[in-house]
Write a protein that holds these residues in place. Structure first.
Motif, PDB file in Angstrom:
ATOM      1  N   GLY A  12       1.321 -96.331  17.827  1.00  0.00           N
ATOM      2  CA  GLY A  12       1.594 -96.480  16.406  1.00  0.00           C
ATOM      3  C   GLY A  12       2.075 -97.866  16.025  1.00  0.00           C
ATOM      4  O   GLY A  12       2.216 -98.766  16.851  1.00  0.00           O
ATOM      5  N   TRP A  25      11.817 -93.987  12.323  1.00  0.00           N
ATOM      6  CA  TRP A  25      10.362 -93.985  12.529  1.00  0.00           C
ATOM      7  C   TRP A  25       9.998 -93.200  13.786  1.00  0.00           C
ATOM      8  O   TRP A  25       9.036 -92.425  13.787  1.00  0.00           O
ATOM      9  CB  TRP A  25       9.856 -95.419  12.633  1.00  0.00           C
ATOM     10  CG  TRP A  25       8.394 -95.532  12.905  1.00  0.00           C
ATOM     11  CD1 TRP A  25       7.369 -95.495  12.001  1.00  0.00           C
ATOM     12  CD2 TRP A  25       7.777 -95.678  14.192  1.00  0.00           C
ATOM     13  NE1 TRP A  25       6.164 -95.610  12.638  1.00  0.00           N
ATOM     14  CE2 TRP A  25       6.369 -95.727  13.979  1.00  0.00           C
ATOM     15  CE3 TRP A  25       8.267 -95.777  15.482  1.00  0.00           C
ATOM     16  CZ2 TRP A  25       5.469 -95.863  15.025  1.00  0.00           C
ATOM     17  CZ3 TRP A  25       7.359 -95.919  16.530  1.00  0.00           C
ATOM     18  CH2 TRP A  25       5.991 -95.954  16.301  1.00  0.00           C
ATOM     19  N   ASN A  29       7.734 -89.684  13.939  1.00  0.00           N
ATOM     20  CA  ASN A  29       6.514 -89.615  14.731  1.00  0.00           C
ATOM     21  C   ASN A  29       6.569 -88.531  15.792  1.00  0.00           C
ATOM     22  O   ASN A  29       5.575 -88.312  16.483  1.00  0.00           O
ATOM     23  CB  ASN A  29       6.240 -90.970  15.389  1.00  0.00           C
ATOM     24  CG  ASN A  29       5.510 -91.929  14.474  1.00  0.00           C
ATOM     25  OD1 ASN A  29       4.293 -92.017  14.466  1.00  0.00           O
ATOM     26  ND2 ASN A  29       6.275 -92.639  13.647  1.00  0.00           N
ATOM     27  N   GLN A  30       7.716 -87.878  15.932  1.00  0.00           N
ATOM     28  CA  GLN A  30       7.820 -86.747  16.853  1.00  0.00           C
ATOM     29  C   GLN A  30       8.257 -85.501  16.102  1.00  0.00           C
ATOM     30  O   GLN A  30       9.021 -84.679  16.609  1.00  0.00           O
ATOM     31  CB  GLN A  30       8.809 -87.068  17.970  1.00  0.00           C
ATOM     32  CG  GLN A  30       8.336 -88.190  18.863  1.00  0.00           C
ATOM     33  CD  GLN A  30       9.204 -88.342  20.101  1.00  0.00           C
ATOM     34  OE1 GLN A  30       9.458 -89.433  20.559  1.00  0.00           O
ATOM     35  NE2 GLN A  30       9.646 -87.240  20.653  1.00  0.00           N
ATOM     36  N   ARG A 105       7.090 -93.869  24.286  1.00  0.00           N
ATOM     37  CA  ARG A 105       6.498 -94.556  23.128  1.00  0.00           C
ATOM     38  C   ARG A 105       7.060 -95.966  23.001  1.00  0.00           C
ATOM     39  O   ARG A 105       6.327 -96.932  22.780  1.00  0.00           O
ATOM     40  CB  ARG A 105       6.757 -93.756  21.851  1.00  0.00           C
ATOM     41  CG  ARG A 105       6.042 -94.343  20.617  1.00  0.00           C
ATOM     42  CD  ARG A 105       6.473 -93.628  19.347  1.00  0.00           C
ATOM     43  NE  ARG A 105       6.083 -92.242  19.335  1.00  0.00           N
ATOM     44  CZ  ARG A 105       4.896 -91.806  18.910  1.00  0.00           C
ATOM     45  NH1 ARG A 105       3.995 -92.674  18.467  1.00  0.00           N
ATOM     46  NH2 ARG A 105       4.620 -90.522  18.908  1.00  0.00           N
TER      47      ARG A 105
END
Length: 590
Positions: A12, A25, A29-30, A105
């Motif tokens: 991302g 963020w 995203n999770q 990530r």
């Protein structure tokens, strides 16, 4: 995302405006994993909160001598026990998954940024800070992302428990509904001070890590000048500062933990005293008192999550800030997606006016070594941060920062004056993406690596004397500076890029070797664009054209001999002539 599905196909585009925004963020995203952990956490906490109800019903059934009531209480307790077991197992599973996937990530984002910036990364950020972000910081960031869902489950559970107790037993429930929010927020005034102390600890720990990394990297030099004890003393002092900061931080968190234990105990005393009075007055039953008492006792478990989320945020915020700072770096001022594939042509820098015609060997003379390094970075499409807003270097009329990263890297290769050799065999060192037109043997010969091959063959223990299979130690520390430099040059020559930029490629070798290396570069790069930043006459004399860059501007172009005869500034740089010597020479010639 499950652990077995890692790595991410695309980690991302992170929000790096601040550390807090970066953490949020990551949480967004999770979202799927967060919701799963939240639901399993609710099952666990509500199961724990419901146990007192089963116990209270069982006690009241015994008092009432009700077998059916006791059986119902037993069934309820068994169901709650199963819910606790399943909820605890699955919440732990999803929480660990959230932690690991968030850390993964961040690591992927850092790896992508490292690949994008290359050697420019450690010129903008200290190597020790990059190490700290890539190791300890990602764990702390993952911890905060993981604890968010458990905190949400704990907060929701407390709200439901308070509401349920008010409905179940209004008199005691009101006391609990007032007391629990006070307990949850009691440590809030202490958090800013705890956060500041945690930030101080992390800052000092980061400095100690940077110092350790720099010391290890320069250990060979330190031993040569006898500076080990000096740097050891500095690191010892830095470590003591970290220890003192950690103790100060731990004291504050210990105080917060003590409050989290003391206040629930006081609430429990109030509930028991008030509940006992209500029971003696006949306003509540013994079973109801036991239920409320048990519910208040078990709120301690979700309340500890409030302390944990505060601690996780305090420790992860500096880590996220450092990660965001690294991830906010860009290889150029503006990056525009392009569709050009392997461009070719003249290399032109509009900032300095430097032109390197296609297919020629161009030497660049720059009196300031730092300015030469920055120019080399610009020619590779990596301008310094202070160059924001300046025009990009053009290759065949195409701006390098408008090219996709892969295309730009394929077209232009920059070897700086301090190249790094990774550990591995010589064969692995030279096994790099290339055009296939230059073999390893040709590159090694051009870089005059014969003595390096002999040294590696002698050092070989179990490879039958094959230097290509001999391992090179980390950063090539078992080799001399000149040997490392020539191996790095061979690696660059094997790549055979469209444009090769070399920054002082022979600064660590003697003059005889330098002359042979210069001839090897000229021979192997015939018909290819080569730019060498150097001031050695041996290299300059073999160049097709020489450009003098003075005070950030290309001021003279010609061959080495032409410039030597016609330009005093060029002569001063190449011959190391001082102003006094130049004045004496001019007076003598007059």
């Amino acid at each position: 995302m499950q652990i077995h599905q890692l790595p991410y196909a695309d980690p991302g585009d992170p929000d790096v405006r601040s550390g807090t925004r970066f953490l949020l963020w990551l949480g967004r995203n999770q979202l799927g994993g967060q919701v799963k952990s939240l639901l399993w956490g609710l099952l666990l906490y509500l199961g724990i909160a419901g146990l007192p109800l089963g116990v209270g019903l069982a006690v009241q059934a015994v008092i009432d001598r009700s077998g059916g009531g006791l059986a119902r209480a037993g069934v309820l307790s068994a169901l709650l026990g199963a819910a606790i077991a399943i909820g605890d197992t699955m919440q732990h599973r999803t929480a660990v998954t959230n932690w690991i996937t968030a850390a993964a990530r961040v690591q992927q984002l850092l790896a992508r940024k490292t690949a994008e910036l290359g050697s420019l990364l450690t010129r903008r950020v200290a190597a020790g800070e990059v190490v700290a972000v890539s190791t300890g910081d990602v764990e702390k960031i993952g911890w905060f992302v993981e604890v968010l869902s458990r905190f949400a489950a704990a907060a929701t559970t407390l709200v439901l428990v308070c509401a349920g107790l008010v409905i179940y037993q209004p008199a005691l429930g009101a006391v609990v509904a007032i007391g629990v929010p006070v307990l949850a927020l009691a440590a809030l005034p202490l958090l800013p001070r705890a956060t500041r102390r945690a930030d101080e600890q992390r800052e000092k720990a980061g400095r100690a890590t940077e110092l350790a990394s720099d010391t290890v990297a320069g250990l060979r030099v330190l031993r040569g000048i006898g500076g080990e004890e000096l740097f050891l003393g500095r690191y010892r002092e830095a470590s003591q500062q970290v220890r003192r900061a950690a103790v100060r931080s731990a004291r504050m968190w210990a105080l917060i933990a003590a409050i989290q234990v003391l206040l629930p105990g006081l609430l429990l005393v109030v509930v028991v005293l008030y509940g006992a009075k209500l029971a003696l007055d006949g306003r509540i039953t013994v079973g109801e008192l036991v239920t409320v008492y048990g519910a208040v006792t078990l709120t301690h478990h979700p309340l500890r999550t409030f302390e944990e989320v505060a601690m996780a945020y305090s420790f992860s915020r500096p880590s996220a800030k450092r990660a965001a700072r690294v991830l906010s770096l860009t290889r150029t001022a503006t990056t525009v997606a392009g569709t050009h594939q392997r461009p070719g042509g003249d290399l032109y820098d509009p900032v300095t006016g430097l032109l390197a015609p296609a297919g020629l060997f161009t030497a660049v003379v720059c009196g300031d070594p730092d300015a030469a390094g920055k120019l080399a970075d610009r020619l590779g499409g990596h301008p310094a941060e202070e160059a924001d807003g300046q025009a990009s270097v053009l290759l065949g009329g195409v701006a390098l920062d408008e090219l996709p990263l892969e295309a730009a890297r394929t077209a232009v290769l920059v070897q700086d004056k301090d190249p790094v050799l990774l550990s591995g065999t010589l064969h692995e060192l030279l096994d790099v993406p290339s055009s296939g037109k230059v073999s390893a043997a040709q590159a090694l010969a051009a870089a005059q690596c014969g003595d390096v091959l002999d040294a590696l063959a002698q050092a070989s223990v179990d490879t039958g004397g094959d230097p290509m299979r001999t391992r090179i130690t980390e950063r090539g520390r078992s080799l001399s500076g000149g040997q490392r430099q020539r191996l790095a040059l061979a690696r660059s020559l094997v790549t055979d890029p469209e444009v090769l930029v070399l920054d002082e490629p022979t600064s660590a070798v003697d003059s005889h070797t330098e002359a042979r290396v210069a001839a090897g570069i000229q021979r192997l790069r015939t018909g290819r664009t080569t730019v060498v930043l150097a001031s050695s006459p041996l290299l300059l004399d073999l160049a097709d054209r020489v450009v003098l860059v003075h005070e950030g501007e290309a001021v003279a172009v010609g061959t080495h001999r032409e410039l030597l005869a016609a330009d005093e500034r060029y002569r001063a740089v190449v011959t190391r002539e001082t102003e006094e010597e130049a004045l004496v020479d001019s007076e003598e010639s007059a």
